[in-house]
Design a protein around this motif. Structure first.
Motif, PDB file in Angstrom:
ATOM      1  N   GLU A 192       0.831  -1.208   0.000  1.00 38.38           N
ATOM      2  CA  GLU A 192       0.000   0.000   0.000  1.00 38.38           C
ATOM      3  C   GLU A 192       0.865   1.257   0.000  1.00 38.38           C
ATOM      4  O   GLU A 192       0.582   2.227  -0.700  1.00 38.38           O
ATOM      5  CB  GLU A 192      -0.957  -0.025   1.187  1.00 38.38           C
ATOM      6  N   GLU A 193       1.950   1.244   0.763  1.00 37.60           N
ATOM      7  CA  GLU A 193       2.862   2.389   0.801  1.00 37.60           C
ATOM      8  C   GLU A 193       3.550   2.567  -0.555  1.00 37.60           C
ATOM      9  O   GLU A 193       3.676   3.695  -1.047  1.00 37.60           O
ATOM     10  CB  GLU A 193       3.908   2.197   1.913  1.00 37.60           C
TER      11      GLU A 193
ATOM     12  N   ARG B 282       1.078   4.089  -2.858  1.00 40.80           N
ATOM     13  CA  ARG B 282       0.843   5.491  -2.508  1.00 40.80           C
ATOM     14  C   ARG B 282       1.972   6.366  -3.054  1.00 40.80           C
ATOM     15  O   ARG B 282       1.722   7.393  -3.674  1.00 40.80           O
ATOM     16  CB  ARG B 282       0.729   5.662  -0.987  1.00 40.80           C
ATOM     17  N   ILE B 283       3.194   5.939  -2.858  1.00 40.32           N
ATOM     18  CA  ILE B 283       4.351   6.712  -3.305  1.00 40.32           C
ATOM     19  C   ILE B 283       4.425   6.783  -4.826  1.00 40.32           C
ATOM     20  O   ILE B 283       4.614   7.836  -5.398  1.00 40.32           O
ATOM     21  CB  ILE B 283       5.652   6.117  -2.719  1.00 40.32           C
TER      22      ILE B 283
ATOM     23  N   SER C 214       2.067   6.275  -7.055  1.00 47.03           N
ATOM     24  CA  SER C 214       0.919   6.920  -7.713  1.00 47.03           C
ATOM     25  C   SER C 214       0.915   8.425  -7.510  1.00 47.03           C
ATOM     26  O   SER C 214       0.311   9.164  -8.265  1.00 47.03           O
ATOM     27  CB  SER C 214      -0.405   6.309  -7.247  1.00 47.03           C
ATOM     28  N   SER C 215       1.648   8.896  -6.494  1.00 45.72           N
ATOM     29  CA  SER C 215       1.706  10.331  -6.255  1.00 45.72           C
ATOM     30  C   SER C 215       2.811  10.992  -7.061  1.00 45.72           C
ATOM     31  O   SER C 215       2.923  12.210  -7.069  1.00 45.72           O
ATOM     32  CB  SER C 215       1.912  10.615  -4.756  1.00 45.72           C
TER      33      SER C 215
END
Length: 88
Positions: A78-79, A82-83, A85-86
């Motif tokens: 998940e991390e 998140r990283i 996709s940002s």
């Protein structure tokens, strides 16, 4: 593999994989018998000696010539998402 520039191995614990499969249940044209076979196949991930085993996937990750990312649990996955996709 020769053209790959990055390898991402989602190396979840077998128990997590079994729980995910069980939560999803039988899919598509599957039946209970084939689902039971799938669960048994997943349970044997660490013990089998084929190219679809943990040992083979580990060897592949270690020998990969490009960037290799091993995500050992759902939190790490998940991390990573998140990283990436940002755009960071």
């Amino acid at each position: 593999m020769p053209r790959a520039t990055c390898l991402i191995w989602l190396d979840l614990p077998v128990e997590d994989c079994i729980a995910n499969l069980t939560e999803r249940g039988v899919r598509g044209s599957g039946d209970r018998a084939s689902f039971s076979v799938l669960l048994e196949w997943a349970r044997d991930y660490e013990g089998r000696g084929s190219s679809s085993s943990r040992a083979a996937h580990s060897d592949l990750s270690k020998s990969f010539g490009g960037d290799a990312v091993v995500l050992p649990n759902r939190k790490a996955a998940e991390e990573f998402l998140r990283i990436t996709s940002s755009g960071s």
